[in-house]
Scaffold this motif. Structure first.
Motif, PDB file in Angstrom:
ATOM      1  N   GLY A  44      11.962  -1.794  -1.336  1.00  0.00           N
ATOM      2  CA  GLY A  44      13.285  -2.195  -0.872  1.00  0.00           C
ATOM      3  C   GLY A  44      13.840  -3.388  -1.621  1.00  0.00           C
ATOM      4  O   GLY A  44      14.623  -4.167  -1.086  1.00  0.00           O
ATOM      5  N   GLY A  45      13.399  -3.549  -2.872  1.00  0.00           N
ATOM      6  CA  GLY A  45      13.890  -4.643  -3.700  1.00  0.00           C
ATOM      7  C   GLY A  45      13.106  -5.935  -3.546  1.00  0.00           C
ATOM      8  O   GLY A  45      13.406  -6.925  -4.234  1.00  0.00           O
ATOM      9  N   ILE A  46      12.112  -5.963  -2.668  1.00  0.00           N
ATOM     10  CA  ILE A  46      11.293  -7.178  -2.501  1.00  0.00           C
ATOM     11  C   ILE A  46      10.532  -7.450  -3.793  1.00  0.00           C
ATOM     12  O   ILE A  46       9.861  -6.563  -4.332  1.00  0.00           O
ATOM     13  N   GLU A  47      10.616  -8.661  -4.307  1.00  0.00           N
ATOM     14  CA  GLU A  47      10.023  -9.012  -5.592  1.00  0.00           C
ATOM     15  C   GLU A  47       8.777  -9.879  -5.474  1.00  0.00           C
ATOM     16  O   GLU A  47       8.045 -10.034  -6.448  1.00  0.00           O
ATOM     17  N   GLU A  69       0.848  -1.210   0.000  1.00  0.00           N
ATOM     18  CA  GLU A  69       0.000   0.000   0.000  1.00  0.00           C
ATOM     19  C   GLU A  69       0.878   1.252   0.000  1.00  0.00           C
ATOM     20  O   GLU A  69       0.653   2.184  -0.781  1.00  0.00           O
ATOM     21  N   ARG A  70       1.872   1.296   0.878  1.00  0.00           N
ATOM     22  CA  ARG A  70       2.746   2.468   0.983  1.00  0.00           C
ATOM     23  C   ARG A  70       3.570   2.653  -0.285  1.00  0.00           C
ATOM     24  O   ARG A  70       3.781   3.779  -0.755  1.00  0.00           O
ATOM     25  N   ALA A  71       4.039   1.553  -0.859  1.00  0.00           N
ATOM     26  CA  ALA A  71       4.811   1.627  -2.105  1.00  0.00           C
ATOM     27  C   ALA A  71       3.972   2.230  -3.226  1.00  0.00           C
ATOM     28  O   ALA A  71       4.461   3.067  -4.008  1.00  0.00           O
ATOM     29  N   LEU A  72       2.719   1.822  -3.307  1.00  0.00           N
ATOM     30  CA  LEU A  72       1.833   2.350  -4.351  1.00  0.00           C
ATOM     31  C   LEU A  72       1.581   3.845  -4.168  1.00  0.00           C
ATOM     32  O   LEU A  72       1.571   4.605  -5.146  1.00  0.00           O
ATOM     33  N   GLN A  79      -0.620   1.521 -16.808  1.00  0.00           N
ATOM     34  CA  GLN A  79       0.301   1.057 -17.856  1.00  0.00           C
ATOM     35  C   GLN A  79       1.660   0.698 -17.274  1.00  0.00           C
ATOM     36  O   GLN A  79       2.244  -0.329 -17.631  1.00  0.00           O
ATOM     37  N   LEU A  80       2.146   1.544 -16.371  1.00  0.00           N
ATOM     38  CA  LEU A  80       3.442   1.270 -15.739  1.00  0.00           C
ATOM     39  C   LEU A  80       3.392   0.021 -14.865  1.00  0.00           C
ATOM     40  O   LEU A  80       4.371  -0.712 -14.739  1.00  0.00           O
ATOM     41  N   LEU A  81       2.212  -0.223 -14.261  1.00  0.00           N
ATOM     42  CA  LEU A  81       2.029  -1.426 -13.443  1.00  0.00           C
ATOM     43  C   LEU A  81       1.688  -2.654 -14.288  1.00  0.00           C
ATOM     44  O   LEU A  81       1.589  -3.766 -13.766  1.00  0.00           O
ATOM     45  N   PRO A 108       5.081  -5.959  -9.117  1.00  0.00           N
ATOM     46  CA  PRO A 108       5.413  -5.371 -10.416  1.00  0.00           C
ATOM     47  C   PRO A 108       6.792  -4.692 -10.389  1.00  0.00           C
ATOM     48  O   PRO A 108       7.181  -4.103  -9.377  1.00  0.00           O
ATOM     49  N   HIS A 109       7.516  -4.791 -11.496  1.00  0.00           N
ATOM     50  CA  HIS A 109       8.889  -4.275 -11.586  1.00  0.00           C
ATOM     51  C   HIS A 109       8.976  -2.815 -11.152  1.00  0.00           C
ATOM     52  O   HIS A 109       9.912  -2.427 -10.435  1.00  0.00           O
ATOM     53  N   VAL A 110       8.027  -1.989 -11.588  1.00  0.00           N
ATOM     54  CA  VAL A 110       8.099  -0.551 -11.337  1.00  0.00           C
ATOM     55  C   VAL A 110       7.979  -0.214  -9.856  1.00  0.00           C
ATOM     56  O   VAL A 110       8.397   0.859  -9.416  1.00  0.00           O
TER      57      VAL A 110
END
Length: 423
Positions: free
Chosen positions: A417-420, A174-177, A310-312, A409-411
């Protein structure tokens, strides 16, 4: 709020355009009658003021000649008494007119589809490929509960149903978005604001939530204050009762804000998960511009909201809403609907609206045109860029894996923090 002169001079056209938006069309007839009465009282008042002015001159002439003025003085007193009566009636009519005019929704533009509800909405665009899963995709709430990233039960325990706790990587997502959306809009030219989350009555009147939608708002007991229903309200009202310079326009502003709604008219809809919540996060986009620029600004705001999806890499479609399905303040509205494979349907994730001068009249937001010196109402536009919780839903459902995990998502990975992966 409308130009009442236009409303009354084009009553049949307005009735036709609002036939799906105004449940009590007789209000328009009441407005017509009151406006006609107001004009009549204004004429009567002007005539009495002119008559009093003439008598005042006559009294002055007679006094200069030492002549008796008693009869003229008595007549002047009678005129003043009549004028005060007319002014009182005019004030009462104006108050009734104002109260009724607040209930009239915006008039749809000519290119808005004619129809009473969402079945008349028109799809105008699709973007992205809908992913084919080699397993049955699950709805977000099942995945999130299994991963422990959303806690509906404890959210309801703390508050009531419609409130959710985000745990661990769910909270991180949520915070990342929020940060990703704000950064993207700032790069597109918006200025970020941090606004009050408690809003007064005048602000809600200005953008159209009051008086009609008070049942959907959380009001602070004993105060003329409400919890923020959408950052459209504080952002637009920054400029309430101001006259802007033409050189200040257009204004592009954005803000993150928690939004609070009772969802009084949505009983039984989307009861599971976080699609419909009483508290939700949203990034709001607001534009304030000259009237001749609002259509172009509307298309640009739509593209700016689209860019997030689009970016997501989330598939979506755009629909233009019918007259009967649009929000109260909109003259034209696009919905962006994201594809949710776990539910097998598209769901609204953003509404992007052109309100023309409707909100500007209610909030008295104007600008001074340099070439003429004339003061005019601005046009206001607003849109979600995007609803954060629904974006979480879309990521969970579109990026779910057969083992129950979720790919980030990559973006977004520089914001996590790099969590994939979650799970």
């Amino acid at each position: 709020m409308h130009d009442l002169k236009f409303l009354t001079e084009n009553l049949d056209v307005v009735k036709e355009k609002l036939k799906y938006r105004l449940k009590e069309p007789k209000i328009l007839d009441e407005i017509f009658e009151l406006y006609t009465k107001k004009r009549k009282l204004q004429s009567e008042g002007d005539a009495l003021r002119n008559k009093r002015k003439i008598i005042s001159k006559e009294i002055g002439i007679k006094k200069s000649k030492n002549e008796d003025t008693s009869s003229l003085m008595k007549e002047a007193e009678e005129i003043l008494f009549e004028l005060e009566k007319v002014q009182t009636q005019e004030k009462e009519v104006e108050e009734k007119l104002y109260s009724l005019s607040l209930l009239i929704p915006n008039i749809p533009l000519d290119d808005v589809p004619d129809g009473p509800d969402e079945t008349y909405n028109k799809e105008i665009k699709k973007w992205g490929e809908i992913k084919e899963f080699n397993f049955k995709p699950l709805p977000h709430y099942e995945i999130a509960e299994r991963l422990g990233i959303l806690d509906f039960e404890r959210g309801a325990k703390i508050s009531c149903s419609g409130f959710t706790i985000y745990n661990g990587k769910g909270a991180l997502l949520e915070r990342a978005l929020i940060n990703f959306m704000l950064d993207t809009h700032l790069q597109n030219g918006y200025e970020e604001k941090w606004v009050p989350f408690i809003i007064n009555n005048k602000s809600l009147l200005g953008t159209g939530q009051l008086p009609k939608f008070e049942a959907d708002l959380y009001k602070l007991e004993g105060e003329d204050l409400y919890l923020n229903p959408t950052a459209e309200v504080p952002l637009t009202n920054i400029y309430r009762e101001e006259i802007l310079k033409e050189s200040q326009l257009p204004i592009w502003i954005t803000a993150f804000a928690p939004s609070f709604r009772k969802e009084a008219g949505s009983y039984g809809k989307d009861t599971r998960g976080i699609i419909r919540q009483h508290q939700f996060s949203k990034i709001e986009l607001v534009k304030i511009c000259k009237p001749e620029d609002s259509e172009r600004e509307h298309q640009s705001m739509l593209e700016e909201a689209e860019k997030i999806l689009q970016l997501l890499e989330l598939p979506y479609r755009i629909v233009i809403l019918s007259r009967g399905d649009m929000g109260f303040s909109a003259a034209k509205c696009y919905d962006i609907e994201v594809w949710l494979p776990g539910q097998g349907c598209y769901k609204e994730i953003s509404s992007v609206s052109n309100c023309l001068d409707f909100q500007a009249r209610r909030a008295n937001i104007r600008f001074k045109r340099e070439s003429t010196g004339k003061v005019e109402f601005v046009h206001t536009l607003n849109g979600s860029g995007l609803a954060v919780g629904r974006t979480v839903v879309a990521i969970i459902e579109n990026y779910q894996q057969e083992d129950g995990s979720i790919i980030i998502p990559h973006v977004l990975r520089k914001y996590t923090g790099g969590i994939e992966r979650i799970g």
